[in-house]
Every structure is written in structure tokens, then in C-alpha cells.
Design a protein around this motif. Structure first.
Motif, PDB file in Angstrom:
ATOM      1  N   MET A   1       0.845  -1.197   0.000  1.00 36.35           N
ATOM      2  CA  MET A   1       0.000   0.000   0.000  1.00 36.35           C
ATOM      3  C   MET A   1       0.881   1.248   0.000  1.00 36.35           C
ATOM      4  N   THR A   2       0.455   2.243  -0.765  1.00 34.68           N
ATOM      5  CA  THR A   2       1.154   3.530  -0.660  1.00 34.68           C
ATOM      6  C   THR A   2       0.168   4.555  -0.117  1.00 34.68           C
ATOM      7  N   ALA A   3       0.608   5.269   0.883  1.00 36.64           N
ATOM      8  CA  ALA A   3      -0.295   6.207   1.551  1.00 36.64           C
ATOM      9  C   ALA A   3      -0.731   7.333   0.614  1.00 36.64           C
ATOM     10  N   THR A   4      -1.947   7.802   0.843  1.00 34.51           N
ATOM     11  CA  THR A   4      -2.400   9.025   0.180  1.00 34.51           C
ATOM     12  C   THR A   4      -1.816  10.209   0.941  1.00 34.51           C
ATOM     13  N   ILE A   5      -1.185  11.095   0.210  1.00 36.79           N
ATOM     14  CA  ILE A   5      -0.657  12.309   0.856  1.00 36.79           C
ATOM     15  C   ILE A   5      -1.797  13.309   0.962  1.00 36.79           C
ATOM     16  N   ILE A   6      -2.092  13.692   2.175  1.00 33.27           N
ATOM     17  CA  ILE A   6      -3.251  14.562   2.400  1.00 33.27           C
ATOM     18  C   ILE A   6      -2.995  15.923   1.746  1.00 33.27           C
ATOM     19  N   ASN A   7      -3.980  16.347   0.962  1.00 37.97           N
ATOM     20  CA  ASN A   7      -3.831  17.591   0.196  1.00 37.97           C
ATOM     21  C   ASN A   7      -4.219  18.790   1.081  1.00 37.97           C
ATOM     22  N   GLY A   8      -3.243  19.215   1.865  1.00 32.17           N
ATOM     23  CA  GLY A   8      -3.483  20.317   2.801  1.00 32.17           C
ATOM     24  C   GLY A   8      -3.950  21.573   2.098  1.00 32.17           C
ATOM     25  N   TYR A 219       6.529   2.686  14.004  1.00 36.28           N
ATOM     26  CA  TYR A 219       5.481   3.293  14.844  1.00 36.28           C
ATOM     27  C   TYR A 219       4.087   3.143  14.219  1.00 36.28           C
ATOM     28  N   ILE A 220       4.033   2.596  13.011  1.00 35.30           N
ATOM     29  CA  ILE A 220       2.780   2.708  12.248  1.00 35.30           C
ATOM     30  C   ILE A 220       2.114   1.353  12.055  1.00 35.30           C
ATOM     31  N   LYS A 221       0.839   1.293  12.435  1.00 39.05           N
ATOM     32  CA  LYS A 221       0.040   0.103  12.101  1.00 39.05           C
ATOM     33  C   LYS A 221      -0.316   0.183  10.615  1.00 39.05           C
ATOM     34  N   PRO A 222      -0.267  -0.922   9.884  1.00 37.98           N
ATOM     35  CA  PRO A 222      -0.650  -0.840   8.468  1.00 37.98           C
ATOM     36  C   PRO A 222      -2.045  -0.225   8.312  1.00 37.98           C
ATOM     37  N   GLY A 223      -2.143   0.778   7.489  1.00 40.93           N
ATOM     38  CA  GLY A 223      -3.433   1.425   7.235  1.00 40.93           C
ATOM     39  C   GLY A 223      -3.739   2.593   8.161  1.00 40.93           C
ATOM     40  N   ALA A 224      -2.853   2.896   9.097  1.00 46.01           N
ATOM     41  CA  ALA A 224      -3.125   4.002  10.034  1.00 46.01           C
ATOM     42  C   ALA A 224      -3.079   5.356   9.316  1.00 46.01           C
ATOM     43  N   ILE A 225      -3.815   6.307   9.900  1.00 44.29           N
ATOM     44  CA  ILE A 225      -3.773   7.692   9.403  1.00 44.29           C
ATOM     45  C   ILE A 225      -2.743   8.437  10.254  1.00 44.29           C
ATOM     46  N   VAL A 226      -1.833   9.121   9.604  1.00 42.98           N
ATOM     47  CA  VAL A 226      -0.732   9.761  10.337  1.00 42.98           C
ATOM     48  C   VAL A 226      -0.801  11.277  10.148  1.00 42.98           C
ATOM     49  N   ILE A 227      -0.952  11.975  11.253  1.00 40.53           N
ATOM     50  CA  ILE A 227      -1.018  13.447  11.218  1.00 40.53           C
ATOM     51  C   ILE A 227       0.248  13.986  11.880  1.00 40.53           C
ATOM     52  N   ASP A 228       0.976  14.771  11.125  1.00 42.61           N
ATOM     53  CA  ASP A 228       2.271  15.283  11.590  1.00 42.61           C
ATOM     54  C   ASP A 228       2.147  16.764  11.941  1.00 42.61           C
ATOM     55  N   ASN A 246       8.981   9.712   4.122  1.00 42.67           N
ATOM     56  CA  ASN A 246       9.213   8.674   3.099  1.00 42.67           C
ATOM     57  C   ASN A 246       9.166   7.274   3.694  1.00 42.67           C
ATOM     58  N   ASP A 247       9.619   7.159   4.940  1.00 41.15           N
ATOM     59  CA  ASP A 247       9.687   5.847   5.585  1.00 41.15           C
ATOM     60  C   ASP A 247       8.296   5.265   5.868  1.00 41.15           C
ATOM     61  N   VAL A 248       7.312   6.142   6.179  1.00 44.85           N
ATOM     62  CA  VAL A 248       5.987   5.633   6.572  1.00 44.85           C
ATOM     63  C   VAL A 248       5.038   5.465   5.373  1.00 44.85           C
ATOM     64  N   LEU A 249       5.467   5.949   4.211  1.00 47.06           N
ATOM     65  CA  LEU A 249       4.550   5.967   3.054  1.00 47.06           C
ATOM     66  C   LEU A 249       3.994   4.593   2.688  1.00 47.06           C
ATOM     67  N   GLU A 250       4.802   3.558   2.877  1.00 47.90           N
ATOM     68  CA  GLU A 250       4.363   2.217   2.465  1.00 47.90           C
ATOM     69  C   GLU A 250       3.443   1.576   3.504  1.00 47.90           C
ATOM     70  N   THR A 251       3.368   2.138   4.691  1.00 50.58           N
ATOM     71  CA  THR A 251       2.613   1.499   5.777  1.00 50.58           C
ATOM     72  C   THR A 251       1.308   2.235   6.083  1.00 50.58           C
ATOM     73  N   ALA A 252       1.359   3.559   6.114  1.00 49.48           N
ATOM     74  CA  ALA A 252       0.177   4.351   6.480  1.00 49.48           C
ATOM     75  C   ALA A 252      -0.834   4.372   5.329  1.00 49.48           C
ATOM     76  N   SER A 253      -2.098   4.747   5.663  1.00 50.82           N
ATOM     77  CA  SER A 253      -3.085   4.924   4.586  1.00 50.82           C
ATOM     78  C   SER A 253      -3.139   6.379   4.142  1.00 50.82           C
ATOM     79  N   TYR A 254      -2.975   7.287   5.120  1.00 49.16           N
ATOM     80  CA  TYR A 254      -2.945   8.725   4.827  1.00 49.16           C
ATOM     81  C   TYR A 254      -1.813   9.339   5.632  1.00 49.16           C
ATOM     82  N   VAL A 255      -1.174  10.324   5.069  1.00 55.09           N
ATOM     83  CA  VAL A 255      -0.156  11.049   5.837  1.00 55.09           C
ATOM     84  C   VAL A 255      -0.161  12.523   5.425  1.00 55.09           C
ATOM     85  N   THR A 256       0.039  13.388   6.422  1.00 53.36           N
ATOM     86  CA  THR A 256       0.081  14.833   6.109  1.00 53.36           C
ATOM     87  C   THR A 256       1.503  15.235   5.731  1.00 53.36           C
ATOM     88  N   PRO A 257       1.657  16.101   4.742  1.00 53.21           N
ATOM     89  CA  PRO A 257       2.996  16.603   4.419  1.00 53.21           C
ATOM     90  C   PRO A 257       3.406  17.731   5.365  1.00 53.21           C
TER      91      PRO A 257
END
Ligand code: NDP
Length: 288
Positions: A1-8, A219-228, A246-257
Motif C-alpha cells: 500500500m502507498t499512503a495518500t498524501i493529504i492535500n493540505g 510506529y505505524i500500524k498498516p493502514g493508520a492515518i498519520v497526522i504530523d 518517506n519511511d511511513v509511506l508504504e505502511t500508512a493509509s494517509y499522511v500529512t505533508p
């Protein structure tokens, strides 16, 4: 899975658009919302934050005034200015940019800001209102995080939110807002044992630590949403978050830039609070 980068950018634009329309409506009724920003001293980072806040005000059509005070301003001088702004009907929100020079007591300053104009939501009464679930102004960064999750239609009720950080500005109020949304909340800090293991239980992981790229895929459960929330400088002096993006992109479902999401959302919530304070002030009513 590759996380969706949240479109801030998209989320910020959408929320600010709503604020702009409301400001326009109020301005037509002769009650344009107004924000006063106070900057004491010459901290370059603070100067940038203040500029961004002023710019955002103008973009949505709010009135704003910047009070630039020299480093050697006395506490009493600052308190006098705040007292004047407290009763100035043109001003609905007052923001004192922190940190203040060492000779000024931040607590005294925050306590002096009118509860109704405390758009940072740092006054103990507003903090207390948040704690007991009373309606009122909400702290900008945590409220911005909730707004992002709402925009994405992320269900929060029953989800496990793990927050890393327990500051009064981010971690603690974030926990309160997540509780309000019926999430199950865990708050971690520098003394937490087995932090990666606890973080891995999160459906929604919120990092507010202040340590560049500390949160890795461990630190990331597969599919977790990560807010930085973090805003740090990396080894090349480049702005980065608490999350190793870059490290969490393959594990998270969403991540904020970082930059580009929680930072501008925080300013957006400041505008929203100023608008709300103006709505409650009514037409030409001097501040309480
Ligand atoms: P603080 O320094 O006040 O708090 C940091 C928190 O992180 C503390 O609770 C601390 O624990 C915890 N912590 C520190 N090191 C560790 C560690 N190794 N493991 C686990 N927890 C740790 O920072 P803020 O809350 O003010 O800010 C956090 C970050 O968010 C910063 O990067 C800041 O720049 C950024 N920020 C961004 C904003 C935005 O608009 N995007 C707004 C506000 C902040 P303890 O309590 O035990 O010391």
C-alpha cells in the motif's frame, strides 16, 4: 500500500473560502471581523509566523493590525496595550505571538487577554471550557487537525487515537478534542515506555513532539492515518515534521505533508476563531 498524501492546500482553500464568504457577509453589515497581532522583540521565526497570519487575514477580508513592540518593552506596557485592545470594538481577536522575551511573564499576559478575544484559546477559562465540553473558542492546531480529518470523512468514533506529545498547546487539547469526537485516546510523552509499540496500536497517530523524523514505520500500524504536527529543521536545515515521511509511506493509509497541512490549517483556525468571536460580539458592541 502507498499512503495518500493529504492535500493540505485543498483543505485549507476550502475552509478559508467558507470563512471569506462569512466575513464578506458581516462586512456588508458593517461589522468586519478584526484581529490584533502583537509581536514583541526580533525573533525571526516569530516575524514569519506573524506575517503569515496577517496575510491570511487580508486574504479573507478581515481587518488586522500588527503591534510591533521593541524587545525592551516592559510587561506593564504590554498589559496596557492588551487592556486597550480588550475594549476596542474594532478588534475581535487578540494574538500575542509567543515566545515572549524572558522578562515578560507569559502567564500574566495570557490571563490579561479578554476570554472573548482569546483566539489562541490559551486563557485558563477557555482551556477549562474545552475540558468540560462547553462551547467556545477552540485551540487552533488541534482544531485544525480535527478539521482535516472531517474533510477526509475519517470516522473518529470508537477509533484509537494515539497522540505523541502532551504540551498545553497541542498534545493535551488534541486529546480533549479527540475525546469529544468519541475516539479512544492514548497520550504519550518523553517518559512513555515502549512508545513504538503503543503508537502501532493507533488507527490515527498524531505526532506533536518537536523531533525531526522521529516517527518511523516501526510506529505505524498498516493502514493508520498519520497526522504530523511537528515543525522542525532536518540535517540540511530543511523544514520537516516529526514523521519520517518517506519511511511511513508504504505502511500508512494517509499522511500529512510538512510543510503544507497542519501549519496553514492552524492559521485557518485562527481566522475561524476570530470570525466566531466577531459573530458573538454582535454589531458595534464594545468588548466585555
Ligand atoms: P513541546 O516541546 O511543548 O512538547 C513536546 C512534547 O513531546 C512533550 O510532551 C514531550 O514530552 C514530548 N516528547 C519530547 N521528546 C519525546 C520523545 N523522544 N518521545 C516521546 N515524546 C517526546 O512542543 P509543542 O507541543 O509546542 O510542539 C510540538 C511540535 O509541533 C514542534 O515541532 C512544534 O514546532 C510543532 N508545532 C506546530 C504547529 C503548527 O502550526 N504546525 C503549532 C504548534 C507546534 P514531556 O512532556 O515528557 O517533556
Amino acid at each position: 500500500m502507498t499512503a495518500t498524501i493529504i492535500n493540505g492546500k485543498e483543505i485549507v482553500a476550502s475552509v478559508r473560502d467558507g470563512i471569506k464568504q462569512e466575513v464578506h457577509r458581516m462586512a456588508n453589515e458593517g461589522r468586519q471581523p478584526g484581529l490584533a497581532v502583537i509581536l514583541v522583540g526580533n525573533d525571526p521565526a516569530s516575524a514569519v509566523y506573524v506575517r503569515n497570519k496577517e496575510k491570511a487575514c487580508h486574504e479573507v477580508g478581515m481587518y488586522s493590525e500588527l503591534h510591533r513592540l521593541p524587545e525592551e518593552t516592559s510587561e506593564q506596557e504590554l498589559l496596557t496595550l492588551i487592556s486597550q485592545l480588550n475594549v476596542n470594538p474594532r478588534i475581535n481577536g487578540i494574538l500575542v505571538q509567543l515566545p515572549l522575551p524572558a522578562h515578560i511573564n507569559e502567564e500574566t499576559v495570557i490571563d490579561t487577554i479578554s476570554v472573548h478575544k482569546d483566539v489562541d484559546c490559551f486563557h485558563p477559562i477557555n482551556v477549562g471550557n474545552l475540558m468540560i465540553g462547553k462551547k467556545g473558542l477552540l485551540p487552533c492546531t488541534p482544531a485544525g487537525v480535527i478539521e482535516v480529518l472531517r474533510y477526509l470523512n475519517v470516522p473518529l468514533a470508537g477509533k484509537h487515537a494515539v497522540i505523541i506529545g502532551r504540551s498545553n498547546i497541542v498534545g493535551k487539547p488534541m486529546a480533549m478534542l479527540m475525546l469529544r469526537e468519541n475516539a479512544t485516546v492514548t497520550v504519550c510523552h518523553s517518559r512513555t515506555d515502549n512508545l513504538p509499540e503503543i503508537a502501532r496500536q493507533a488507527d490515527i497517530l498524531i505526532a506533536a513532539v518537536g523531533r525531526a523524523k522521529m516517527v518511523t514505520k516501526e510506529y505505524i500500524k498498516p493502514g493508520a492515518i498519520v497526522i504530523d504536527v511537528g515543525m522542525n529543521r532536518d540535517e540540511n536545515d530543511k523544514l520537516c515534521g516529526d514523521v519520517d515521511f518517506n519511511d511511513v509511506l508504504e505502511t500508512a493509509s494517509y499522511v500529512t505533508p510538512v510543510p503544507g497541512c497542519v501549519g496553514p490549517m492552524t492559521i485557518t483556525m485562527l481566522l475561524k476563531n476570530t470570525l466566531e468571536a466577531a459573530e458573538h460580539a454582535g454589531p458595534n458592541v464594545p468588548a466585555r
